[in-house]
Write a protein that holds these residues in place. Structure first.
Motif, PDB file in Angstrom:
ATOM      1  N   THR A  16     -10.461 -19.455 -60.286  1.00  0.00           N
ATOM      2  CA  THR A  16     -10.841 -18.235 -59.567  1.00  0.00           C
ATOM      3  C   THR A  16     -11.113 -17.090 -60.526  1.00  0.00           C
ATOM      4  N   VAL A  17     -10.253 -16.918 -61.517  1.00  0.00           N
ATOM      5  CA  VAL A  17     -10.473 -15.848 -62.494  1.00  0.00           C
ATOM      6  C   VAL A  17     -11.807 -16.071 -63.209  1.00  0.00           C
ATOM      7  N   TRP A  18     -12.092 -17.306 -63.589  1.00  0.00           N
ATOM      8  CA  TRP A  18     -13.360 -17.620 -64.245  1.00  0.00           C
ATOM      9  C   TRP A  18     -14.533 -17.268 -63.331  1.00  0.00           C
ATOM     10  N   ALA A  19     -14.447 -17.648 -62.047  1.00  0.00           N
ATOM     11  CA  ALA A  19     -15.534 -17.365 -61.108  1.00  0.00           C
ATOM     12  C   ALA A  19     -15.807 -15.866 -61.010  1.00  0.00           C
ATOM     13  N   VAL A  20     -14.749 -15.066 -60.984  1.00  0.00           N
ATOM     14  CA  VAL A  20     -14.920 -13.616 -60.925  1.00  0.00           C
ATOM     15  C   VAL A  20     -15.541 -13.108 -62.216  1.00  0.00           C
ATOM     16  N   TRP A  21     -15.059 -13.599 -63.358  1.00  0.00           N
ATOM     17  CA  TRP A  21     -15.500 -13.095 -64.654  1.00  0.00           C
ATOM     18  C   TRP A  21     -16.912 -13.527 -65.027  1.00  0.00           C
ATOM     19  N   CYS A  22     -17.427 -14.526 -64.347  1.00  0.00           N
ATOM     20  CA  CYS A  22     -18.811 -14.965 -64.608  1.00  0.00           C
ATOM     21  C   CYS A  22     -19.797 -14.371 -63.612  1.00  0.00           C
ATOM     22  N   ALA A 131      -8.041  -4.771 -62.525  1.00  0.00           N
ATOM     23  CA  ALA A 131      -9.055  -4.935 -61.485  1.00  0.00           C
ATOM     24  C   ALA A 131      -9.497  -6.392 -61.367  1.00  0.00           C
ATOM     25  N   LEU A 132      -9.581  -7.099 -62.498  1.00  0.00           N
ATOM     26  CA  LEU A 132      -9.911  -8.525 -62.484  1.00  0.00           C
ATOM     27  C   LEU A 132      -8.846  -9.301 -61.713  1.00  0.00           C
ATOM     28  N   GLU A 133      -7.598  -8.968 -61.952  1.00  0.00           N
ATOM     29  CA  GLU A 133      -6.489  -9.620 -61.242  1.00  0.00           C
ATOM     30  C   GLU A 133      -6.589  -9.372 -59.732  1.00  0.00           C
ATOM     31  N   ARG A 134      -6.850  -8.124 -59.344  1.00  0.00           N
ATOM     32  CA  ARG A 134      -6.974  -7.784 -57.916  1.00  0.00           C
ATOM     33  C   ARG A 134      -8.150  -8.523 -57.272  1.00  0.00           C
ATOM     34  N   GLU A 135      -9.290  -8.549 -57.974  1.00  0.00           N
ATOM     35  CA  GLU A 135     -10.477  -9.206 -57.408  1.00  0.00           C
ATOM     36  C   GLU A 135     -10.256 -10.704 -57.281  1.00  0.00           C
ATOM     37  N   ALA A 136      -9.623 -11.325 -58.269  1.00  0.00           N
ATOM     38  CA  ALA A 136      -9.324 -12.764 -58.175  1.00  0.00           C
ATOM     39  C   ALA A 136      -8.387 -13.054 -57.002  1.00  0.00           C
ATOM     40  N   ALA A 137      -7.398 -12.195 -56.763  1.00  0.00           N
ATOM     41  CA  ALA A 137      -6.474 -12.379 -55.631  1.00  0.00           C
ATOM     42  C   ALA A 137      -7.207 -12.219 -54.308  1.00  0.00           C
TER      43      ALA A 137
END
Length: 139
Positions: A16-22, A131-137
């Motif tokens: 999930t973190v990867w999907a957000v970061w890409c 913010a990355l953590e919040r968006e992944a959640a």
């Protein structure tokens, strides 16, 4: 060469973190630093784009490396040099991911990054990681 960056362990799973970061075109939706980010094709090596952070000049970049769920790298031209940004991540235990960004500045603008942009970006990275953590959640 001038190198700077930061890292943080956040909650989430690597997929999930990867999907957000890409999903770079959605960076402005969740990252408080991002004013604009677009790609001129699918996310992958060789694709170019444009990025602008709040309070900084914008410019083009090209994705130069992708190792799924590990790291992706973008390179931007600078007058007489270049800026390379590595976006990295790795599992850090159950439900945790260590994320990091490393910036490498080559060329005559190194002193400007060392004195002005580097400290400014480094201070803002904590907000980006949160913010990355919040968006992944959220996903």
């Amino acid at each position: 060469m001038y190198v700077f960056g930061d890292e943080k362990v956040i909650s989430g799973d690597t997929a999930t973190v990867w999907a957000v970061w890409c999903d770079v075109e959605r960076f402005p939706d969740w990252d408080p630093r991002e004013a604009e980010n677009r790609l001129d094709g699918p996310f992958g090596v060789g694709t170019s784009g444009y990025s602008k952070q709040h309070g900084n000049p914008g410019g083009p970049y090209t994705i130069t490396a992708v190792e799924p769920e590990r790291v992706w790298t973008a390179r931007s031209p600078l007058p007489g040099g270049e800026l390379t940004v590595h976006h990295g991540m790795e599992a850090a235990g159950a439900g945790k991911v260590r994320v990091w960004k490393r910036y490498e500045v080559r060329g005559p603008l190194g002193p400007l990054f060392r004195c002005y942009y580097g400290p400014k970006v480094r201070r803002a990275l904590a907000g980006t990681f949160a913010a990355l953590e919040r968006e992944a959640a959220r996903r």
